[in-house]
Design a protein around this motif. Sequence first.
Motif, PDB file in Angstrom:
ATOM      1  N   ARG A 283     -17.351 -24.519 -30.532  1.00 15.40           N
ATOM      2  CA  ARG A 283     -16.743 -25.770 -30.057  1.00 15.40           C
ATOM      3  C   ARG A 283     -15.220 -25.757 -30.086  1.00 15.40           C
ATOM      4  NH1 ARG A 283     -21.047 -30.165 -32.596  1.00 15.40           N
ATOM      5  NH2 ARG A 283     -22.325 -30.341 -30.715  1.00 15.40           N
ATOM      6  N   PRO A 284     -14.571 -25.226 -31.114  1.00 11.03           N
ATOM      7  CA  PRO A 284     -13.097 -25.224 -31.114  1.00 11.03           C
ATOM      8  C   PRO A 284     -12.485 -24.382 -29.989  1.00 11.03           C
ATOM      9  CG  PRO A 284     -13.956 -24.881 -33.336  1.00 11.03           C
ATOM     10  CD  PRO A 284     -15.112 -24.737 -32.403  1.00 11.03           C
ATOM     11  N   PHE A 285     -13.305 -23.521 -29.365  1.00 13.26           N
ATOM     12  CA  PHE A 285     -12.785 -22.631 -28.329  1.00 13.26           C
ATOM     13  C   PHE A 285     -13.174 -23.099 -26.923  1.00 13.26           C
ATOM     14  CE2 PHE A 285     -13.650 -20.210 -32.208  1.00 13.26           C
ATOM     15  CZ  PHE A 285     -12.374 -19.726 -32.484  1.00 13.26           C
ATOM     16  N   ARG A 286     -13.608 -24.354 -26.840  1.00 15.47           N
ATOM     17  CA  ARG A 286     -14.025 -24.882 -25.543  1.00 15.47           C
ATOM     18  C   ARG A 286     -12.894 -24.870 -24.524  1.00 15.47           C
ATOM     19  NH1 ARG A 286     -14.119 -29.789 -23.050  1.00 15.47           N
ATOM     20  NH2 ARG A 286     -13.150 -30.822 -24.829  1.00 15.47           N
ATOM     21  N   PHE A 287     -11.659 -24.957 -25.002  1.00 15.12           N
ATOM     22  CA  PHE A 287     -10.515 -24.984 -24.079  1.00 15.12           C
ATOM     23  C   PHE A 287     -10.379 -23.684 -23.285  1.00 15.12           C
ATOM     24  CE2 PHE A 287      -8.892 -22.908 -27.834  1.00 15.12           C
ATOM     25  CZ  PHE A 287      -7.964 -21.990 -27.377  1.00 15.12           C
ATOM     26  N   LEU A 288     -11.060 -22.630 -23.722  1.00 12.63           N
ATOM     27  CA  LEU A 288     -10.980 -21.337 -23.033  1.00 12.63           C
ATOM     28  C   LEU A 288     -11.937 -21.241 -21.854  1.00 12.63           C
ATOM     29  CD1 LEU A 288     -10.816 -18.944 -26.131  1.00 12.63           C
ATOM     30  CD2 LEU A 288      -8.916 -19.610 -24.624  1.00 12.63           C
ATOM     31  N   ILE A 289     -12.890 -22.164 -21.772  1.00 13.73           N
ATOM     32  CA  ILE A 289     -13.912 -22.073 -20.729  1.00 13.73           C
ATOM     33  C   ILE A 289     -13.325 -22.040 -19.316  1.00 13.73           C
ATOM     34  CG2 ILE A 289     -15.849 -23.314 -19.656  1.00 13.73           C
ATOM     35  CD1 ILE A 289     -16.718 -24.141 -22.455  1.00 13.73           C
ATOM     36  N   PRO A 290     -12.296 -22.842 -18.984  1.00 10.59           N
ATOM     37  CA  PRO A 290     -11.743 -22.777 -17.624  1.00 10.59           C
ATOM     38  C   PRO A 290     -11.221 -21.396 -17.233  1.00 10.59           C
ATOM     39  CG  PRO A 290     -10.994 -24.763 -18.726  1.00 10.59           C
ATOM     40  CD  PRO A 290     -11.666 -23.924 -19.768  1.00 10.59           C
ATOM     41  N   PHE A 291     -10.956 -20.560 -18.234  1.00 12.03           N
ATOM     42  CA  PHE A 291     -10.403 -19.242 -17.946  1.00 12.03           C
ATOM     43  C   PHE A 291     -11.471 -18.145 -17.863  1.00 12.03           C
ATOM     44  CE2 PHE A 291      -7.264 -21.693 -20.387  1.00 12.03           C
ATOM     45  CZ  PHE A 291      -6.232 -21.755 -19.452  1.00 12.03           C
ATOM     46  N   LEU A 292     -12.724 -18.521 -18.033  1.00 14.53           N
ATOM     47  CA  LEU A 292     -13.791 -17.520 -17.947  1.00 14.53           C
ATOM     48  C   LEU A 292     -13.863 -16.953 -16.525  1.00 14.53           C
ATOM     49  CD1 LEU A 292     -16.715 -19.212 -19.944  1.00 14.53           C
ATOM     50  CD2 LEU A 292     -15.295 -17.284 -20.655  1.00 14.53           C
TER      51      LEU A 292
ATOM     52  N   PHE B 183     -21.267 -23.990 -13.610  1.00 12.13           N
ATOM     53  CA  PHE B 183     -21.461 -23.179 -14.816  1.00 12.13           C
ATOM     54  C   PHE B 183     -20.457 -23.580 -15.897  1.00 12.13           C
ATOM     55  CE2 PHE B 183     -20.878 -19.619 -17.620  1.00 12.13           C
ATOM     56  CZ  PHE B 183     -22.145 -19.066 -17.762  1.00 12.13           C
ATOM     57  N   LYS B 184     -19.187 -23.656 -15.535  1.00 11.43           N
ATOM     58  CA  LYS B 184     -18.160 -23.988 -16.518  1.00 11.43           C
ATOM     59  C   LYS B 184     -18.302 -25.421 -17.020  1.00 11.43           C
ATOM     60  CE  LYS B 184     -14.707 -20.718 -14.758  1.00 11.43           C
ATOM     61  NZ  LYS B 184     -13.341 -20.554 -14.196  1.00 11.43           N
ATOM     62  N   TRP B 185     -18.630 -26.332 -16.107  1.00  8.44           N
ATOM     63  CA  TRP B 185     -18.823 -27.722 -16.522  1.00  8.44           C
ATOM     64  C   TRP B 185     -19.989 -27.835 -17.498  1.00  8.44           C
ATOM     65  CZ3 TRP B 185     -23.104 -30.940 -15.662  1.00  8.44           C
ATOM     66  CH2 TRP B 185     -22.925 -32.275 -16.048  1.00  8.44           C
ATOM     67  N   SER B 186     -21.093 -27.180 -17.171  1.00  8.19           N
ATOM     68  CA  SER B 186     -22.284 -27.234 -18.023  1.00  8.19           C
ATOM     69  C   SER B 186     -21.987 -26.670 -19.402  1.00  8.19           C
ATOM     70  CB  SER B 186     -23.429 -26.444 -17.377  1.00  8.19           C
ATOM     71  OG  SER B 186     -23.746 -26.949 -16.100  1.00  8.19           O
ATOM     72  N   LEU B 187     -21.293 -25.551 -19.446  1.00  8.53           N
ATOM     73  CA  LEU B 187     -20.956 -24.928 -20.724  1.00  8.53           C
ATOM     74  C   LEU B 187     -20.047 -25.845 -21.542  1.00  8.53           C
ATOM     75  CD1 LEU B 187     -21.448 -22.397 -22.362  1.00  8.53           C
ATOM     76  CD2 LEU B 187     -19.468 -21.334 -21.249  1.00  8.53           C
ATOM     77  N   SER B 188     -19.089 -26.477 -20.892  1.00  7.08           N
ATOM     78  CA  SER B 188     -18.194 -27.411 -21.585  1.00  7.08           C
ATOM     79  C   SER B 188     -18.952 -28.606 -22.134  1.00  7.08           C
ATOM     80  CB  SER B 188     -17.095 -27.905 -20.630  1.00  7.08           C
ATOM     81  OG  SER B 188     -16.233 -26.861 -20.250  1.00  7.08           O
ATOM     82  N   ARG B 189     -19.889 -29.125 -21.334  1.00  5.08           N
ATOM     83  CA  ARG B 189     -20.641 -30.307 -21.767  1.00  5.08           C
ATOM     84  C   ARG B 189     -21.596 -29.975 -22.920  1.00  5.08           C
ATOM     85  NH1 ARG B 189     -17.299 -31.637 -18.773  1.00  5.08           N
ATOM     86  NH2 ARG B 189     -16.358 -31.504 -20.852  1.00  5.08           N
TER      87      ARG B 189
END
Length: 230
Positions: free
Chosen positions: A111-120, A159-165
């Motif tokens: 969870r603390p690394f969720r901010f990295l998801i847009p860069f996947l 994919f990124k939205w789902s992972l973030s949610r």
Amino acid sequence: MAKFTMPVETKTPLVLLSGLAADARIFTPQKVAFPQLRCPVWSPPHRQESIDEYAQRLAETLDPGPCVIGGASFGGIVALHLAEHVDAQAVILIGSIKSPSQLPVYARCARPFRFLIPFLPIRFLQLLSRPMTARRLKRITPFAHGLACQFRDSDPRVFKWSLSRILDWSLAPVPSCPVYHLHGDRDWTLPVKYTDPDKVVVGAGHVLSLTHPDEVNSYLKNVLSQKSLE
């Protein structure tokens, strides 16, 4: 893999949502057994849209009337929220979870690394998966081939939205209808030990709708039969 069951005689509308990086193909055995089954396509989410906001928007496109809804993995989570916006008679979770407290340790630690998801680099990862989608591999490893094809065809935005949610999911709705839960005892993605399913399928992993279709179809049939008699 078990053979597909014959069509089930029940007219209760059934709506099932696929999971992360998956689509309606994950419910191919269920489509054979339940002609009334609808598997909505994951439309691109709005920027920073919550699960509940997405579910409300999805409900506006469905209008199924009294129905049974459900989903696999992340699709089950969305189905819990969707139940608040449609006339759901029941929610069926297939290899999914009822609340954030049932997320596995690795998900909570991420969870603390969720901010990295847009860069996947999802597009790049999809390119890397292309060898697994080769037609010749379909005969050798049909299951892995099918999942690779679904990942290849998935929308990176979804994919990124789902992972973030999944990672920022903090409050589960409490549907007014019954919630039924089917899980595999060999599910390493969402381990059964963190959940409290109503029925456990022995030998089944995370994608039990494909690997154990007869067990899943039988479970769906039982729920639909109950609702059609009420």
